[in-house]
Structures are given as C-alpha cells and as structure tokens.
Design a protein around this motif. Structure first.
Motif, PDB file in Angstrom:
ATOM      1  N   THR A 145     -22.453  26.926 -19.852  1.00  0.00           N
ATOM      2  CA  THR A 145     -23.079  26.743 -21.164  1.00  0.00           C
ATOM      3  C   THR A 145     -22.144  27.104 -22.318  1.00  0.00           C
ATOM      4  O   THR A 145     -22.207  26.475 -23.376  1.00  0.00           O
ATOM      5  CB  THR A 145     -24.383  27.556 -21.280  1.00  0.00           C
ATOM      6  OG1 THR A 145     -24.099  28.928 -21.013  1.00  0.00           O
ATOM      7  CG2 THR A 145     -25.427  27.048 -20.312  1.00  0.00           C
ATOM      8  N   THR A 146     -21.277  28.087 -22.122  1.00  0.00           N
ATOM      9  CA  THR A 146     -20.330  28.450 -23.178  1.00  0.00           C
ATOM     10  C   THR A 146     -19.352  27.307 -23.411  1.00  0.00           C
ATOM     11  O   THR A 146     -19.080  26.934 -24.553  1.00  0.00           O
ATOM     12  CB  THR A 146     -19.569  29.742 -22.815  1.00  0.00           C
ATOM     13  OG1 THR A 146     -20.514  30.790 -22.620  1.00  0.00           O
ATOM     14  CG2 THR A 146     -18.582  30.124 -23.901  1.00  0.00           C
ATOM     15  N   TYR A 147     -18.830  26.736 -22.344  1.00  0.00           N
ATOM     16  CA  TYR A 147     -17.898  25.606 -22.464  1.00  0.00           C
ATOM     17  C   TYR A 147     -18.585  24.438 -23.175  1.00  0.00           C
ATOM     18  O   TYR A 147     -18.028  23.847 -24.103  1.00  0.00           O
ATOM     19  CB  TYR A 147     -17.392  25.173 -21.083  1.00  0.00           C
ATOM     20  CG  TYR A 147     -16.296  24.125 -21.158  1.00  0.00           C
ATOM     21  CD1 TYR A 147     -14.960  24.498 -21.149  1.00  0.00           C
ATOM     22  CD2 TYR A 147     -16.605  22.771 -21.249  1.00  0.00           C
ATOM     23  CE1 TYR A 147     -13.958  23.539 -21.226  1.00  0.00           C
ATOM     24  CE2 TYR A 147     -15.610  21.819 -21.334  1.00  0.00           C
ATOM     25  CZ  TYR A 147     -14.288  22.207 -21.324  1.00  0.00           C
ATOM     26  OH  TYR A 147     -13.300  21.255 -21.419  1.00  0.00           O
ATOM     27  N   LEU A 148     -19.795  24.109 -22.737  1.00  0.00           N
ATOM     28  CA  LEU A 148     -20.526  22.983 -23.334  1.00  0.00           C
ATOM     29  C   LEU A 148     -20.806  23.215 -24.817  1.00  0.00           C
ATOM     30  O   LEU A 148     -20.687  22.293 -25.631  1.00  0.00           O
ATOM     31  CB  LEU A 148     -21.830  22.733 -22.582  1.00  0.00           C
ATOM     32  CG  LEU A 148     -21.686  22.268 -21.139  1.00  0.00           C
ATOM     33  CD1 LEU A 148     -23.053  22.189 -20.466  1.00  0.00           C
ATOM     34  CD2 LEU A 148     -20.954  20.944 -21.037  1.00  0.00           C
ATOM     35  N   LYS A 149     -21.158  24.444 -25.157  1.00  0.00           N
ATOM     36  CA  LYS A 149     -21.444  24.776 -26.559  1.00  0.00           C
ATOM     37  C   LYS A 149     -20.184  24.612 -27.413  1.00  0.00           C
ATOM     38  O   LYS A 149     -20.223  24.015 -28.493  1.00  0.00           O
ATOM     39  CB  LYS A 149     -21.961  26.211 -26.652  1.00  0.00           C
ATOM     40  CG  LYS A 149     -22.324  26.656 -28.043  1.00  0.00           C
ATOM     41  CD  LYS A 149     -22.873  28.077 -28.025  1.00  0.00           C
ATOM     42  CE  LYS A 149     -23.153  28.565 -29.420  1.00  0.00           C
ATOM     43  NZ  LYS A 149     -23.605  29.956 -29.442  1.00  0.00           N
ATOM     44  N   GLU A 150     -19.056  25.112 -26.931  1.00  0.00           N
ATOM     45  CA  GLU A 150     -17.798  24.998 -27.677  1.00  0.00           C
ATOM     46  C   GLU A 150     -17.322  23.549 -27.739  1.00  0.00           C
ATOM     47  O   GLU A 150     -16.821  23.090 -28.762  1.00  0.00           O
ATOM     48  CB  GLU A 150     -16.719  25.903 -27.064  1.00  0.00           C
ATOM     49  CG  GLU A 150     -17.020  27.381 -27.197  1.00  0.00           C
ATOM     50  CD  GLU A 150     -17.181  27.833 -28.640  1.00  0.00           C
ATOM     51  OE1 GLU A 150     -16.339  27.476 -29.485  1.00  0.00           O
ATOM     52  OE2 GLU A 150     -18.164  28.546 -28.930  1.00  0.00           O
ATOM     53  N   PHE A 151     -17.478  22.822 -26.659  1.00  0.00           N
ATOM     54  CA  PHE A 151     -17.127  21.403 -26.636  1.00  0.00           C
ATOM     55  C   PHE A 151     -17.953  20.664 -27.691  1.00  0.00           C
ATOM     56  O   PHE A 151     -17.425  19.862 -28.464  1.00  0.00           O
ATOM     57  CB  PHE A 151     -17.389  20.819 -25.236  1.00  0.00           C
ATOM     58  CG  PHE A 151     -16.962  19.394 -25.075  1.00  0.00           C
ATOM     59  CD1 PHE A 151     -15.676  19.083 -24.680  1.00  0.00           C
ATOM     60  CD2 PHE A 151     -17.861  18.354 -25.296  1.00  0.00           C
ATOM     61  CE1 PHE A 151     -15.279  17.758 -24.524  1.00  0.00           C
ATOM     62  CE2 PHE A 151     -17.479  17.037 -25.144  1.00  0.00           C
ATOM     63  CZ  PHE A 151     -16.182  16.738 -24.757  1.00  0.00           C
ATOM     64  N   GLY A 152     -19.250  20.961 -27.731  1.00  0.00           N
ATOM     65  CA  GLY A 152     -20.139  20.343 -28.721  1.00  0.00           C
ATOM     66  C   GLY A 152     -19.745  20.685 -30.147  1.00  0.00           C
ATOM     67  O   GLY A 152     -19.763  19.824 -31.025  1.00  0.00           O
ATOM     68  N   LYS A 153     -19.381  21.944 -30.385  1.00  0.00           N
ATOM     69  CA  LYS A 153     -18.928  22.346 -31.720  1.00  0.00           C
ATOM     70  C   LYS A 153     -17.707  21.527 -32.138  1.00  0.00           C
ATOM     71  O   LYS A 153     -17.605  21.095 -33.287  1.00  0.00           O
ATOM     72  CB  LYS A 153     -18.551  23.827 -31.744  1.00  0.00           C
ATOM     73  CG  LYS A 153     -19.701  24.776 -31.811  1.00  0.00           C
ATOM     74  CD  LYS A 153     -19.159  26.209 -31.886  1.00  0.00           C
ATOM     75  CE  LYS A 153     -20.215  27.243 -31.787  1.00  0.00           C
ATOM     76  NZ  LYS A 153     -19.656  28.616 -31.798  1.00  0.00           N
ATOM     77  N   GLY A 154     -16.805  21.315 -31.203  1.00  0.00           N
ATOM     78  CA  GLY A 154     -15.618  20.517 -31.502  1.00  0.00           C
ATOM     79  C   GLY A 154     -15.966  19.084 -31.853  1.00  0.00           C
ATOM     80  O   GLY A 154     -15.416  18.507 -32.796  1.00  0.00           O
ATOM     81  N   MET A 155     -16.908  18.498 -31.111  1.00  0.00           N
ATOM     82  CA  MET A 155     -17.329  17.120 -31.417  1.00  0.00           C
ATOM     83  C   MET A 155     -17.969  17.029 -32.789  1.00  0.00           C
ATOM     84  O   MET A 155     -17.685  16.103 -33.544  1.00  0.00           O
ATOM     85  CB  MET A 155     -18.304  16.597 -30.356  1.00  0.00           C
ATOM     86  CG  MET A 155     -17.644  16.147 -29.090  1.00  0.00           C
ATOM     87  SD  MET A 155     -18.714  15.107 -28.056  1.00  0.00           S
ATOM     88  CE  MET A 155     -20.154  16.129 -27.841  1.00  0.00           C
ATOM     89  N   VAL A 156     -18.847  17.966 -33.107  1.00  0.00           N
ATOM     90  CA  VAL A 156     -19.516  17.964 -34.410  1.00  0.00           C
ATOM     91  C   VAL A 156     -18.471  18.086 -35.519  1.00  0.00           C
ATOM     92  O   VAL A 156     -18.526  17.368 -36.524  1.00  0.00           O
ATOM     93  CB  VAL A 156     -20.564  19.094 -34.500  1.00  0.00           C
ATOM     94  CG1 VAL A 156     -21.075  19.265 -35.924  1.00  0.00           C
ATOM     95  CG2 VAL A 156     -21.723  18.818 -33.549  1.00  0.00           C
ATOM     96  N   ALA A 157     -17.498  18.952 -35.330  1.00  0.00           N
ATOM     97  CA  ALA A 157     -16.492  19.202 -36.365  1.00  0.00           C
ATOM     98  C   ALA A 157     -15.588  18.007 -36.619  1.00  0.00           C
ATOM     99  O   ALA A 157     -15.137  17.807 -37.745  1.00  0.00           O
ATOM    100  CB  ALA A 157     -15.640  20.416 -35.979  1.00  0.00           C
ATOM    101  N   SER A 158     -15.339  17.199 -35.594  1.00  0.00           N
ATOM    102  CA  SER A 158     -14.328  16.144 -35.761  1.00  0.00           C
ATOM    103  C   SER A 158     -14.881  14.735 -35.883  1.00  0.00           C
ATOM    104  O   SER A 158     -14.130  13.805 -36.147  1.00  0.00           O
ATOM    105  CB  SER A 158     -13.355  16.184 -34.584  1.00  0.00           C
ATOM    106  OG  SER A 158     -14.023  15.809 -33.395  1.00  0.00           O
ATOM    107  N   SER A 159     -16.168  14.548 -35.704  1.00  0.00           N
ATOM    108  CA  SER A 159     -16.701  13.182 -35.682  1.00  0.00           C
ATOM    109  C   SER A 159     -17.229  12.712 -37.026  1.00  0.00           C
ATOM    110  O   SER A 159     -17.817  11.631 -37.114  1.00  0.00           O
ATOM    111  CB  SER A 159     -17.813  13.077 -34.636  1.00  0.00           C
ATOM    112  OG  SER A 159     -18.930  13.856 -35.036  1.00  0.00           O
ATOM    113  N   LEU A 160     -17.024  13.489 -38.076  1.00  0.00           N
ATOM    114  CA  LEU A 160     -17.417  13.116 -39.437  1.00  0.00           C
ATOM    115  C   LEU A 160     -18.874  12.669 -39.537  1.00  0.00           C
ATOM    116  O   LEU A 160     -19.189  11.645 -40.128  1.00  0.00           O
ATOM    117  CB  LEU A 160     -16.485  12.035 -39.988  1.00  0.00           C
ATOM    118  CG  LEU A 160     -14.996  12.411 -40.052  1.00  0.00           C
ATOM    119  CD1 LEU A 160     -14.174  11.239 -40.552  1.00  0.00           C
ATOM    120  CD2 LEU A 160     -14.786  13.640 -40.929  1.00  0.00           C
TER     121      LEU A 160
END
Length: 177
Positions: free
Chosen positions: A99-114
């Motif tokens: 869940t930690t990996y998925l949460k951080e992965f999701g944060k990265g997607m939100v941050a970079s997908s405009l």
C-alpha cells in the motif's frame, strides 16, 4: 525525423534502464537499522515511477483525443509512450500489494499528469495499471525491448499492439477531460 527518433529511442532506453533499476523491490529480509532506509528508497522509486507513468498517460491521452478518441498503436509516438508507461509500471508487478508503494506511485501520477489523474480517480487508474502488468511478462519484455536498439521500432509497435485494448479502455475512462 530519423535523428529525432534515434535521439528519442536513446533517451527512452536510458530512462528505462534507470527506471528498471529504480523501481525494483527489495524483498530480502533487512536488519532493523536499514529497513527505514529501504522503505524510503522504495517510496522514492514509487514516486519517480508514478511521475513517469503519469507523464506517459498524459501524452497518450492527448494523442488519443487528437485522434478522435482512438488509440492508434501504429503511431510511433504512441508506441514510445506505451513502452514508457509500461517501463514505469514495472515496479507494480512486485509491489501491487504494498500500500505504501501504491500510494507513492499514485502521488507521482497525480503530480505529473497535469490534472488527468486526480485524487478522485488515482486508485482506479493505479488498479487498471496493476491489472495490466501484474501477471504479464510483456512488461519485462517491453523494458528489455526498449533497451535493445536493434529491434526498437518493431518492438515498440509490437508492445503497443499487445496493449492496445487495455490502453484504449484506460484512456476512454478519463472521459471528456
């Protein structure tokens, strides 16, 4: 055009090599003193991979809209973006229950997908990507193909064709953004 394609392929190969090294999970037992450091490294790797995936998704979606809501897997830019997406999602294969990996992965997607991936749809998008990659050797093959200059164009097109249905479905889920 040929020089641009070669430059893009070289940059993608370098990025895929970096992502392959940075998104691998460390599943061996760690002494207590290094567990925190390993968790932090995995979180950073997940965030970086998520940013790459979010950027690739945004590029794929923009082309999807430009093509009249169709995913053209024969378009070389789409093929390159598909391979980039899959290379960044490689870490999801080993970490889809973390869940930690998925949460951080999701944060990265939100941050970079405009704005394409948002807090409201990040879980759905992440789950779609996990479903695409968790039982597939194609992801590993796509990353390897990206590193193989001899088969670059054919390999990218083949990878894009294999994932055409899943990518098209994912992109259509974003609606009229």
């Amino acid at each position: 055009m040929k020089k641009t394609l070669i430059f893009a392929a070289v940059m993608l190969m370098a990025g895929c090599g970096f992502m392959k090294n940075s998104t691998s999970s460390n599943t061996t037992a760690q002494p207590a003193a290094t567990t925190t450091a390993t968790t932090s490294q995995n979180s950073n790797a997940a965030m970086t991979a998520g940013q790459g995936a979010g950027n690739a998704l945004m590029n794929l979606y923009n082309q999807y809209k430009a093509d009249g809501n169709k995913y053209d897997y024969k378009n070389m830019q789409n093929a390159l973006n598909t391979v980039t997406l899959l290379a960044n999602c490689e870490g999801l294969k080993d970490n889809y229950k973390n869940t930690t990996y998925l949460k951080e992965f999701g944060k990265g997607m939100v941050a970079s997908s405009l704005g394409l991936v948002t807090q409201n749809n990040v879980e759905t998008v992440t789950n779609s990507l996990v479903d695409m990659v968790k039982n597939s050797e194609t992801v590993q093959n796509a990353t390897q193909t990206a590193q193989n200059t001899a088969n670059t164009a054919a390999g990218y097109a083949n990878t894009a064709a294999q994932y055409a249905g899943a990518i098209s479905s994912l992109l259509s889920a974003f609606g009229g953004k």
